[in-house]
Design a protein around this motif. Sequence first.
Motif, mmCIF file in Angstrom:
data_model
loop_
_atom_site.group_PDB
_atom_site.id
_atom_site.type_symbol
_atom_site.label_atom_id
_atom_site.label_comp_id
_atom_site.label_asym_id
_atom_site.label_seq_id
_atom_site.Cartn_x
_atom_site.Cartn_y
_atom_site.Cartn_z
ATOM 1 N N PRO A 124 0.846 -1.200 0.000
ATOM 2 C CA PRO A 124 0.000 0.000 0.000
ATOM 3 C C PRO A 124 0.880 1.247 0.000
ATOM 4 C CG PRO A 124 -0.057 -1.086 2.145
ATOM 5 C CD PRO A 124 0.740 -1.970 1.234
ATOM 6 N N LYS A 125 0.280 2.394 -0.334
ATOM 7 C CA LYS A 125 1.057 3.639 -0.443
ATOM 8 C C LYS A 125 1.679 4.066 0.882
ATOM 9 C CE LYS A 125 -2.917 6.585 0.295
ATOM 10 N NZ LYS A 125 -3.431 7.876 0.172
ATOM 11 N N THR A 126 1.199 3.522 1.994
ATOM 12 C CA THR A 126 1.732 3.884 3.308
ATOM 13 C C THR A 126 2.947 3.055 3.689
ATOM 14 O OG1 THR A 126 0.195 2.367 4.379
ATOM 15 C CG2 THR A 126 -0.505 4.671 4.168
ATOM 16 N N GLY A 182 0.780 10.193 10.732
ATOM 17 C CA GLY A 182 1.952 11.064 10.784
ATOM 18 C C GLY A 182 3.160 10.385 11.408
ATOM 19 N N GLY A 183 2.952 9.228 12.004
ATOM 20 C CA GLY A 183 4.074 8.491 12.590
ATOM 21 C C GLY A 183 4.854 7.757 11.521
ATOM 22 N N LYS A 184 5.995 7.252 11.918
ATOM 23 C CA LYS A 184 6.838 6.500 11.000
ATOM 24 C C LYS A 184 7.425 5.328 11.776
ATOM 25 C CE LYS A 184 10.386 7.301 7.564
ATOM 26 N NZ LYS A 184 11.284 8.301 7.008
ATOM 27 N N PHE A 185 7.172 4.130 11.280
ATOM 28 C CA PHE A 185 7.651 2.928 11.941
ATOM 29 C C PHE A 185 8.617 2.218 10.996
ATOM 30 C CE2 PHE A 185 3.473 4.018 13.432
ATOM 31 C CZ PHE A 185 3.637 3.990 14.806
ATOM 32 N N VAL A 186 9.803 1.927 11.496
ATOM 33 C CA VAL A 186 10.838 1.298 10.682
ATOM 34 C C VAL A 186 11.187 -0.051 11.292
ATOM 35 C CG1 VAL A 186 13.176 1.518 9.757
ATOM 36 C CG2 VAL A 186 11.765 3.561 10.051
ATOM 37 N N LEU A 236 11.514 -2.179 6.303
ATOM 38 C CA LEU A 236 10.136 -1.877 5.948
ATOM 39 C C LEU A 236 9.756 -0.619 6.706
ATOM 40 C CD1 LEU A 236 7.420 -2.641 4.614
ATOM 41 C CD2 LEU A 236 6.892 -3.891 6.716
ATOM 42 N N ILE A 237 9.289 0.399 5.989
ATOM 43 C CA ILE A 237 8.903 1.672 6.600
ATOM 44 C C ILE A 237 7.397 1.837 6.423
ATOM 45 C CG2 ILE A 237 9.235 4.167 6.578
ATOM 46 C CD1 ILE A 237 12.016 3.453 5.191
#
Length: 129
Positions: free
Chosen positions: A46-48, A75-79, A64-65
């Motif tokens: 998906p685009k997210t 608005g968060g970012k999980f890596v 994977l982000i």
Amino acid sequence: MIRLFTLKQQKKDEESSGGHRTGAGGKKASAAQLRIQKDINELNLPKTCEINFPDDDDLLNFRLIISPDEGFYKGGKFVFSFKEPNPEDPLNKEAAEVLQTNRRLFEQNVHRSLRGGYVGATYFERCLK
């Protein structure tokens, strides 16, 4: 001329033994590398979500982000970093020992942990649907 025949013979021997080569480097591809290559080609994120390979020749190590665009985590970012298990330099010595001595049990433990449940005395929350 002799070198040309040697290379030709090497290629012929390799094809007859069912060997696969990757890239210009000419290294043999493992079954895991061939499988992940196929899976990545069929991957529809998906685009997210974004997948990042620090080394283009090493498809077994990637990041994977995930950047949610709705909900509480918007608005968060999980890596997440994924690396091929290395029993020679483990973060989890118990898991590495199981990987070395009983690969099937190791695979079962991974599935059990992702689906939610206990592996030994440690409980893992469900990650898969």
